[in-house]
Scaffold this active site. Structure first.
Site, PDB file in Angstrom:
ATOM      1  N   CYS A   5      43.527  27.074  44.521  1.00 22.62           N
ATOM      2  CA  CYS A   5      43.229  27.940  43.377  1.00 22.62           C
ATOM      3  C   CYS A   5      41.722  28.126  43.212  1.00 22.62           C
ATOM      4  CB  CYS A   5      43.841  27.343  42.111  1.00 22.62           C
ATOM      5  SG  CYS A   5      43.390  28.237  40.630  1.00 22.62           S
ATOM      6  N   CYS A   8      40.384  26.848  39.790  1.00 23.10           N
ATOM      7  CA  CYS A   8      40.271  25.380  39.775  1.00 23.10           C
ATOM      8  C   CYS A   8      38.962  24.966  40.443  1.00 23.10           C
ATOM      9  CB  CYS A   8      41.443  24.737  40.504  1.00 23.10           C
ATOM     10  SG  CYS A   8      42.949  24.543  39.541  1.00 23.10           S
ATOM     11  N   ASP A  31      32.299  37.072  35.436  1.00 24.34           N
ATOM     12  CA  ASP A  31      33.225  37.742  36.347  1.00 24.34           C
ATOM     13  C   ASP A  31      32.430  38.360  37.497  1.00 24.34           C
ATOM     14  OD1 ASP A  31      36.349  39.046  35.890  1.00 24.34           O
ATOM     15  OD2 ASP A  31      35.043  39.937  37.414  1.00 24.34           O
ATOM     16  N   HIS A  47      44.744  23.027  35.876  1.00 17.49           N
ATOM     17  CA  HIS A  47      45.459  24.239  36.291  1.00 17.49           C
ATOM     18  C   HIS A  47      46.639  24.529  35.378  1.00 17.49           C
ATOM     19  CE1 HIS A  47      46.637  27.371  39.119  1.00 17.49           C
ATOM     20  NE2 HIS A  47      47.877  27.033  38.802  1.00 17.49           N
ATOM     21  N   ASN A  86      45.452  38.464  30.913  1.00 17.45           N
ATOM     22  CA  ASN A  86      46.543  39.092  31.639  1.00 17.45           C
ATOM     23  C   ASN A  86      47.568  38.030  32.017  1.00 17.45           C
ATOM     24  OD1 ASN A  86      45.452  41.734  31.619  1.00 17.45           O
ATOM     25  ND2 ASN A  86      44.015  41.139  33.234  1.00 17.45           N
ATOM     26  N   HIS A  97      45.578  31.474  37.509  1.00 16.60           N
ATOM     27  CA  HIS A  97      45.035  30.347  36.747  1.00 16.60           C
ATOM     28  C   HIS A  97      44.571  30.956  35.429  1.00 16.60           C
ATOM     29  CE1 HIS A  97      42.320  26.556  36.572  1.00 16.60           C
ATOM     30  NE2 HIS A  97      42.055  27.242  35.467  1.00 16.60           N
ATOM     31  N   HIS A  99      43.017  32.508  32.390  1.00 17.11           N
ATOM     32  CA  HIS A  99      41.629  32.866  32.081  1.00 17.11           C
ATOM     33  C   HIS A  99      41.596  33.881  30.955  1.00 17.11           C
ATOM     34  CE1 HIS A  99      43.097  35.408  35.393  1.00 17.11           C
ATOM     35  NE2 HIS A  99      42.340  36.376  34.925  1.00 17.11           N
ATOM     36  N   HIS A 101      39.390  36.863  29.497  1.00 20.63           N
ATOM     37  CA  HIS A 101      38.271  37.774  29.728  1.00 20.63           C
ATOM     38  C   HIS A 101      37.554  37.964  28.390  1.00 20.63           C
ATOM     39  CE1 HIS A 101      39.712  39.599  33.665  1.00 20.63           C
ATOM     40  NE2 HIS A 101      40.846  39.079  33.223  1.00 20.63           N
TER      41      HIS A 101
HETATM   42  P1  5GP Z   1      43.071  39.139  36.380  1.00 22.14           P
HETATM   43  O1  5GP Z   1      43.561  40.480  36.806  1.00 22.14           O
HETATM   44  O2  5GP Z   1      43.736  38.013  37.153  1.00 22.14           O
HETATM   45  O3  5GP Z   1      43.134  38.958  34.892  1.00 22.14           O
HETATM   46  O4  5GP Z   1      41.528  39.137  36.707  1.00 22.14           O
HETATM   47  C1  5GP Z   1      40.903  38.283  37.595  1.00 22.14           C
HETATM   48  C2  5GP Z   1      39.413  38.480  37.419  1.00 22.14           C
HETATM   49  O5  5GP Z   1      38.759  37.467  38.136  1.00 22.14           O
HETATM   50  C3  5GP Z   1      38.890  39.819  37.929  1.00 22.14           C
HETATM   51  O6  5GP Z   1      38.180  40.465  36.872  1.00 22.14           O
HETATM   52  C4  5GP Z   1      37.983  39.433  39.088  1.00 22.14           C
HETATM   53  O7  5GP Z   1      36.835  40.236  39.171  1.00 22.14           O
HETATM   54  C5  5GP Z   1      37.635  37.992  38.782  1.00 22.14           C
HETATM   55  N1  5GP Z   1      37.445  37.146  39.946  1.00 22.14           N
HETATM   56  C6  5GP Z   1      38.310  36.990  41.000  1.00 22.14           C
HETATM   57  N2  5GP Z   1      37.837  36.101  41.894  1.00 22.14           N
HETATM   58  C7  5GP Z   1      36.639  35.677  41.398  1.00 22.14           C
HETATM   59  C8  5GP Z   1      35.669  34.743  41.881  1.00 22.14           C
HETATM   60  O8  5GP Z   1      35.804  34.134  42.945  1.00 22.14           O
HETATM   61  N3  5GP Z   1      34.547  34.562  41.123  1.00 22.14           N
HETATM   62  C9  5GP Z   1      34.363  35.232  39.942  1.00 22.14           C
HETATM   63  N4  5GP Z   1      33.224  34.961  39.261  1.00 22.14           N
HETATM   64  N5  5GP Z   1      35.267  36.106  39.440  1.00 22.14           N
HETATM   65  C10 5GP Z   1      36.382  36.334  40.173  1.00 22.14           C
HETATM   66 ZN    ZN Z   2      43.828  26.623  39.113  1.00 24.12          ZN
END
Ligand code: 5GP
Ligand code: ZN
Length: 115
Positions: A5, A8, A31, A47, A86, A97, A99, A101
């Site tokens: 992950c 994580c 992000d 997690h 989301n 995982h 999160h 925003h």
């Molecule tokens: P989700 O659609 O899952 O809510 O959004 C995932 C978010 O995580 C996206 O806005 C994407 O830009 C961000 N993201 C994905 N991988 C990484 C990463 O490795 N580092 C950072 N800083 N953001 C990430």
């Molecule tokens: Zn995780």
């Protein structure tokens, strides 16, 4: 810690990111594909797949506290901001995982989605 992950790994500094806030339970980092001038992700260090995946109340409270700390650090407490999490397929959750925003720094309007 789930070895497969990405969040994580970031939350526990296995992979480094740009952190805005951190405590024992949560980390907040920028992000990598920002949808607003402030776009910070608040994640638990343990997690959990999403907001309804048996997240302890203490962790949920720590996440809300982290949102407040991020808003203060980013200078958007007064102007306002949006918090989105989301959950699942129809929300197009990409990273499995939990999160939050935290989006702000400009007028966000009525749009329901961010990225
Ligand atoms: P989700 O659609 O899952 O809510 O959004 C995932 C978010 O995580 C996206 O806005 C994407 O830009 C961000 N993201 C994905 N991988 C990484 C990463 O490795 N580092 C950072 N800083 N953001 C990430
Ligand atoms: Zn995780």
């Amino acid at each position: 810690m789930n070895d497969d992950c990405i969040f994580c790994k970031i939350a526990n500094h296995v992979i480094e990111s740009t952190y805005v806030y951190e405590d024992d339970l949560v980390a907040a980092f920028r992000d990598m594909n920002p949808a607003a001038p402030t776009h910070v992700l608040v994640v638990p260090k343990k997690h959990h797949e999403n907001i309804v995946d048996d997240v302890p109340a203490e962790t949920l409270a720590a996440m809300v506290h982290a949102v407040d700390e991020v808003a203060k650090a980013e200078g958007i407490s007064e102007s306002g901001f949006r918090v989105i999490t989301n959950t699942g397929k129809d929300a197009d959750q990409v990273v499995k995982h939990l999160h939050l925003h935290v989006l702000g720094g400009t007028f966000l309007g009525e749009a329901l989605v961010t990225a």
